[in-house]
Design a protein around this motif. Sequence first.
Motif, PDB file in Angstrom:
ATOM      1  N   ARG A   1     -41.214   9.868   2.393  1.00  0.00           N
ATOM      2  CA  ARG A   1     -41.734   9.698   1.043  1.00  0.00           C
ATOM      3  C   ARG A   1     -40.737  10.120  -0.026  1.00  0.00           C
ATOM      4  N   LEU A   2     -39.746  10.905   0.361  1.00  0.00           N
ATOM      5  CA  LEU A   2     -38.806  11.446  -0.616  1.00  0.00           C
ATOM      6  C   LEU A   2     -37.402  10.869  -0.488  1.00  0.00           C
ATOM      7  N   VAL A   3     -37.043  10.396   0.683  1.00  0.00           N
ATOM      8  CA  VAL A   3     -35.694   9.900   0.935  1.00  0.00           C
ATOM      9  C   VAL A   3     -35.785   8.450   1.405  1.00  0.00           C
ATOM     10  N   LYS A   4     -35.052   7.599   0.757  1.00  0.00           N
ATOM     11  CA  LYS A   4     -35.185   6.169   1.015  1.00  0.00           C
ATOM     12  C   LYS A   4     -34.403   5.670   2.232  1.00  0.00           C
ATOM     13  N   GLU A   5     -33.210   6.214   2.472  1.00  0.00           N
ATOM     14  CA  GLU A   5     -32.364   5.717   3.555  1.00  0.00           C
ATOM     15  C   GLU A   5     -32.824   6.238   4.908  1.00  0.00           C
ATOM     16  N   GLN A   6     -32.948   5.337   5.867  1.00  0.00           N
ATOM     17  CA  GLN A   6     -33.420   5.678   7.214  1.00  0.00           C
ATOM     18  C   GLN A   6     -32.497   6.687   7.890  1.00  0.00           C
ATOM     19  N   GLN A   7     -31.193   6.460   7.835  1.00  0.00           N
ATOM     20  CA  GLN A   7     -30.250   7.357   8.501  1.00  0.00           C
ATOM     21  C   GLN A   7     -30.314   8.759   7.903  1.00  0.00           C
ATOM     22  N   ALA A   8     -30.385   8.827   6.582  1.00  0.00           N
ATOM     23  CA  ALA A   8     -30.480  10.137   5.916  1.00  0.00           C
ATOM     24  C   ALA A   8     -31.776  10.832   6.315  1.00  0.00           C
ATOM     25  N   ALA A   9     -32.875  10.081   6.382  1.00  0.00           N
ATOM     26  CA  ALA A   9     -34.163  10.659   6.764  1.00  0.00           C
ATOM     27  C   ALA A   9     -34.099  11.237   8.182  1.00  0.00           C
ATOM     28  N   GLU A  10     -33.442  10.515   9.086  1.00  0.00           N
ATOM     29  CA  GLU A  10     -33.309  11.013  10.462  1.00  0.00           C
ATOM     30  C   GLU A  10     -32.455  12.278  10.499  1.00  0.00           C
ATOM     31  N   ASP A  11     -31.377  12.297   9.717  1.00  0.00           N
ATOM     32  CA  ASP A  11     -30.520  13.486   9.656  1.00  0.00           C
ATOM     33  C   ASP A  11     -31.287  14.692   9.110  1.00  0.00           C
ATOM     34  N   ILE A  12     -32.100  14.452   8.093  1.00  0.00           N
ATOM     35  CA  ILE A  12     -32.890  15.531   7.499  1.00  0.00           C
ATOM     36  C   ILE A  12     -33.919  16.034   8.503  1.00  0.00           C
TER      37      ILE A  12
END
Length: 185
Positions: free
Chosen positions: A36-47
Amino acid sequence: MFNEKVVVTRILNGDMRAFELLVKQYEKLVFHVIHRLVKEQQAAEDICQEVFIKVHKSLARFNFQSKLSTWIARITYLTAINYSRKYYREKPSEYPEDLESYHFTTDTPEYLLTKKDTASYVERLILQLPEKYRTVLTLYHLDEFSGPEIEEITGMPEGTVKNYLFRARKLLKKKLEVYLKNEQP
């Protein structure tokens, strides 16, 4: 059944299988909050990975004053907010003064619904809400946290949580009413 105290105790005693159990129990929640806060899939997985590393490192300080899910959601929320602030440099939008002139998208609802189903359309509208509204709406309706739990997760006063929830619903309702009027024969 997932017993928080038993699992946490096992993790603190070095049982990595118990940590795997914790990850499986809360990975959907963590990813949902981040998404809901981060749009990029790769960034979301890293987070997501970063969140579980933080959870593992901080677990000894968890004292069961709240539910484990609330504590993990708070870590997730703060980690995602920090990422957003660092990489998006986007000032959170406030509630628009002139609601009637507030536009989510230039696409018509009919166009969006022919591309995707209604749930996808609503999902797209939610993603276009200001960050604070999107977060509160997601935590309350989709993750089923209570007002006090959302207050604990986000650090917002409960009155602010309720206010943002009201405003988010109002924005969605307004946009959906336009669509529904266009749908009637």
